[in-house]
Design an enzyme around this catalytic site. Structure first.
Site, PDB file in Angstrom:
ATOM      1  N   THR A 121       0.851  -1.166   0.000  1.00 21.24           N
ATOM      2  CA  THR A 121       0.000   0.000   0.000  1.00 21.24           C
ATOM      3  C   THR A 121       0.892   1.222   0.000  1.00 21.24           C
ATOM      4  O   THR A 121       1.722   1.384   0.885  1.00 21.24           O
ATOM      5  CB  THR A 121      -0.893   0.016   1.248  1.00 21.24           C
ATOM      6  N   GLY A 122       0.738   2.010  -1.019  1.00 23.37           N
ATOM      7  CA  GLY A 122       1.553   3.212  -1.081  1.00 23.37           C
ATOM      8  C   GLY A 122       0.693   4.432  -0.902  1.00 23.37           C
ATOM      9  O   GLY A 122      -0.510   4.322  -0.651  1.00 23.37           O
ATOM     10  N   ASP A 159       9.599  11.267  -8.770  1.00 23.24           N
ATOM     11  CA  ASP A 159       9.316  10.565  -7.516  1.00 23.24           C
ATOM     12  C   ASP A 159      10.326   9.441  -7.308  1.00 23.24           C
ATOM     13  O   ASP A 159       9.961   8.306  -7.003  1.00 23.24           O
ATOM     14  CB  ASP A 159       7.888  10.036  -7.525  1.00 23.24           C
ATOM     15  N   LYS A 178      -2.037  -1.621  -9.913  1.00 24.58           N
ATOM     16  CA  LYS A 178      -2.087  -0.559  -8.912  1.00 24.58           C
ATOM     17  C   LYS A 178      -3.424   0.146  -9.014  1.00 24.58           C
ATOM     18  O   LYS A 178      -3.805   0.609 -10.083  1.00 24.58           O
ATOM     19  CB  LYS A 178      -0.951   0.430  -9.155  1.00 24.58           C
TER      20      LYS A 178
END
Ligand SMILES: *[C@@H]1O[C@H](CO)[C@@H](O)[C@H](O)[C@H]1NC(C)=O
Ligand SMILES: *[C@@H]1O[C@H](CO)[C@@H](O)[C@H](O)[C@H]1NC(C)=O
Ligand SMILES: *[C@@H]1O[C@H](CO)[C@@H](O)[C@H](O)[C@H]1NC(C)=O
Length: 673
Positions: free
Chosen positions: A362-363, A483, A383
């Site tokens: 879980t991001g 990122d 995702k």
């Protein structure tokens, strides 16, 4: 002579007329294949229906009915004509049917009687023939063949389904259960009077033998050779002599609605009654108690109907639910991305319905599931990114597609996407070993087995550097990842590092989701100039890469909050301070012990500091970074190093970034604009 002739003639005339009259009487016969237009004496409930049935009773309870051949018959040897007293013979055949509910038996009787009127006769078990005072009396002059469906103890009935011969009384002289002798099968076969099907009854009387035979059979069976009842009886002792007789039917109803029908009737004096033409008989109403059947039908049908409706509702609900479940958003502009689009249904099946068991992690952007595509059986990572904005989505998707075209061995391939309301699903190559940060920080999973040694770490660093070089300089457009961090570096089977999770920061920028926890998580990677200019240039990635280098070398996150105090521990600042004290190797991840190449380690740490320079132009480009890492070029000496500005600055930048999160950077693909 003439007179003689006249007298003879007159005599002849008289005689012949008398012979005529008597023979006419002696050979009376009629055959009714149905009763339409037939003149019968009817009373009580009896009537002839439109289609020619003689209906002896309708569904009125406790009533009587009679139907008689209107003309009197003289078959008790009219002395005036024959001169002897022996009664004539007769034969009759009747097709009848009982329709109605079986519980309380109806009865009908074929009646030979001195009168066709039965004043005071009672309904029910009195059959409309007698009443309590006259029953059993010889003065009745009644012979009846009863077909009785009620066992009446008062009259010694043998059962509730019998045929009996009654004389002036309802206590049958002889009776038998309704049945017939089957010549074909050579045995007696039981019949049900109330079965609803028509039955045929034969009554034959031989005046010479004084034998009365009663025979019953179903319609499709020829007259059995052996009668059901056979009774030796002299009619002349019972019926009134020199008195006309009547033949017909009597019936009575009980408390249950029933209908009794005569379908056909053939009668003959002194001879054999003509056969009824069964095919010409009127049809019974589709009845077997019409009401009961319709009631039954309506019950059955409403049950079936309700069940069907219920099932349909379930099916519709299921379909609607399923449709909703698998609904996806497809707009015209997406058509060109056809082969990049996945069906939600396929992804649903692939991930077994996004079960927790398949959850990889879980991001900040969403949950990642493992899945096996149903058609190709390839393993993928799916995702699920939830977002509420439609704004910018189109641009985002087009970027996703561009990113999908990126091909590099150190980049996690984006296979495609699927759009749903408020949700975006991205499909990536499956990386069996998950993300790097787990190996670095997660104490629960970092066993010795899964711990990365220095050699592996150094390889991963070089892989990520190669990926960034590709993005910044080697692809057709300049791609800024924006990122870069250890949690976005994924490890394949051989623990090679691959950069993943492109462009999600952009989606986040456009989203209105206020859950900004991931900003805190990636805070340490944000280049300071981003907060000021909001422009994402490759140098932004270099800054983040610097933080990433320190992460890998030190085994610590860029910013770690000290549990006891409110202060943050900024990794860069710490490494700088150690470096300025000449103890840079004190910062090495203690898990590595002394198992590392000192030169490489120093290179990585120092390069990390150089990349973290807060002046963008002071940072090296990725091509240069790779040269350093490969040892082609020595690292410049670090002297006038100005660190990123300390934790206070970082938090200022952070809050600034959060308030302006939608304008931090305009595009992932800055080169494309
Ligand atoms: C039965 O017949 C009687 C006499 O004809 C009539 O009054 C009555 O309404 C009928 N009942 C039914 C249910 O047809
Ligand atoms: C026929 O009916 C009688 C009386 O109801 C019964 O005793 C007999 O067993 C039945 N016979 C067959 C073959 O069912
Ligand atoms: C009555 O039945 C017997 C056989 O049981 C037969 O011999 C006789 O001829 C029949 N009589 C009539 C009038 O059918």
């Amino acid at each position: 002579m003439f007179l003689e002739f006249v007298v003879w003639f007159l005599l002849l005339l008289w005689r012949s007329s008398s012979v005529f009259a008597s023979s006419e009487q002696e050979y009376v016969g009629f055959t009714y294949n149905g009763f339409r237009g037939v003149n019968l004496s009817l009373d009580g409930l009896t009537q002839i229906t439109d289609n020619g049935l003689l209906m002896l009773s309708n569904e009125t309870n406790q009533q009587v009915g009679h139907a008689f051949y209107p003309d009197p018959l003289h078959f008790l040897g009219n002395s005036s004509s024959t001169g002897n007293n022996s009664p004539l013979s007769f034969s009759t055949t009747i097709v009848f049917a009982f329709c109605g509910i079986r519980f309380f038996g109806p009865a009908i009787a074929f009646v030979i009687s001195s009168s066709k009127e039965f004043p005071g006769a009672l309904p029910g078990n009195y059959l409309g023939l007698f009443n309590t005072t006259n029953i059993g009396k010889q003065s009745n002059h009644v012979i009846a063949i009863e077909m009785d469906c009620l066992q009446n103890a008062e009259f010694n009935d043998i059962n509730g389904n019998h045929v009996g011969i009654d004389i002036n009384d309802l206590k049958s002289v002889v009776s038998e259960p309704a049945s017939y002798f089957s010549d074909a099968e050579n045995r007696y076969v039981n019949l049900s009077l109330t079965g609803g099907q028509p039955l045929q009854l034969w009554v034959d009387y031989n005046g010479t033998e004084k034998l009365l035979n009663v025979t019953l059979a179903p319609l499709n069976v020829p007259k059995p050779t052996i009668p059901l009842l056979s009774l030796e009886i002299d009619f002349s002792l019972i019926l009134m002599k020199d008195h006309p007789l009547f033949v017909g039917f009597s019936t009575a109803t009980y408390t249950m609605p029933t209908s009794h029908y005569i379908l056909g009737w053939s009668f003959k004096l002194n001879g054999k009654a003509r056969e009824l033409t069964l095919s010409q008989l009127p049809k019974l109403p589709n009845h077997k108690s019409h009401k009961a059947r319709t009631r039954l039908f309506s019950v059955v049908f409403s049950v079936i109907g309700a069940t069907l409706v219920f099932i349909s509702i379930l099916i519709i609900q299921f379909i609607v639910k399923r449709k909703k479940k698998f609904a996806e958003v497809l707009e015209d502009w997406e058509l060109e991305y056809g082969h990049h689009r996945f069906k939600y249904k396929d992804l649903y099946i692939a991930t077994k319905g996004f079960v927790d068991k398949e959850l990889l992690g879980t991001g900040g952007f969403g949950r990642v599931y493992r899945g096996v595509l149903p058609k190709t059986k390839t393993e993928v990572a799916v995702k699920r990114v939830s977002h509420n904005s439609r704004q910018g989505e189109r641009e985002f998707i087009s970027e996703i597609i561009s990113i999908g075209k990126l091909r590099h061995r150190n980049i996690v391939r984006l296979l495609g996407y699927c759009r749903r309301k408020g949700e975006l699903l991205l499909v990536y190559d499956f990386m069996p070993n998950g993300s790097l940060d787990k190996f670095l920080f997660d104490r629960t999973t970092t066993t010795t087995k899964t711990m990365l040694n220095w050699c592996q770490r150094f390889q991963i660093i070089k892989s990520v550097a190669a990926a960034l070089l590709y993005l910044h300089e080697e692809w057709e457009q300049v791609v800024v990842h924006r990122d870069v961090k250890s949690s976005n570096v994924l490890l394949d089977k051989e623990l090679n590092g691959r950069l993943g999770d492109f462009g999600l920061a952009r989606l986040y920028d456009h989203g209105t989701d206020p859950q900004t926890t991931h900003v805190v998580g990636t805070l340490g990677y944000l280049a300071p100039e981003l907060c000021e200019t909001g422009k994402a240039k490759p140098s932004v990635d270099v800054f983040a890469f610097g933080a990433f280098l320190l992460e890998v070398a030190c085994g610590r996150r860029p910013i770690e909050s000290e549990e006891a105090s409110e202060e943050c521990m900024v990794l860069v600042d710490w490494v700088i301070s150690c470096w300025s004290e000449g103890k840079i190797l004190d910062t090495v991840d203690p898990k590595l012990g002394l198992n590392y190449e000192v030169e490489e380690m120093e290179l990585v740490l120092k390069l990390g500091l150089i990349c973290s320079h807060n002046i963008p132009t002071a940072r090296p480009r990725m091509r240069q970074v790779i040269r350093y890492l490969e040892g082609e070029v020595p690292l410049p000496e670090l002297q006038s190093f100005v660190p990123s500005g300390g934790s206070s600055d970082v938090s200022v930048c952070c809050s600034y970034a959060m308030t302006r999160s939608s304008s931090i950077a305009e595009s992932v693909l800055s080169g494309g604009r």
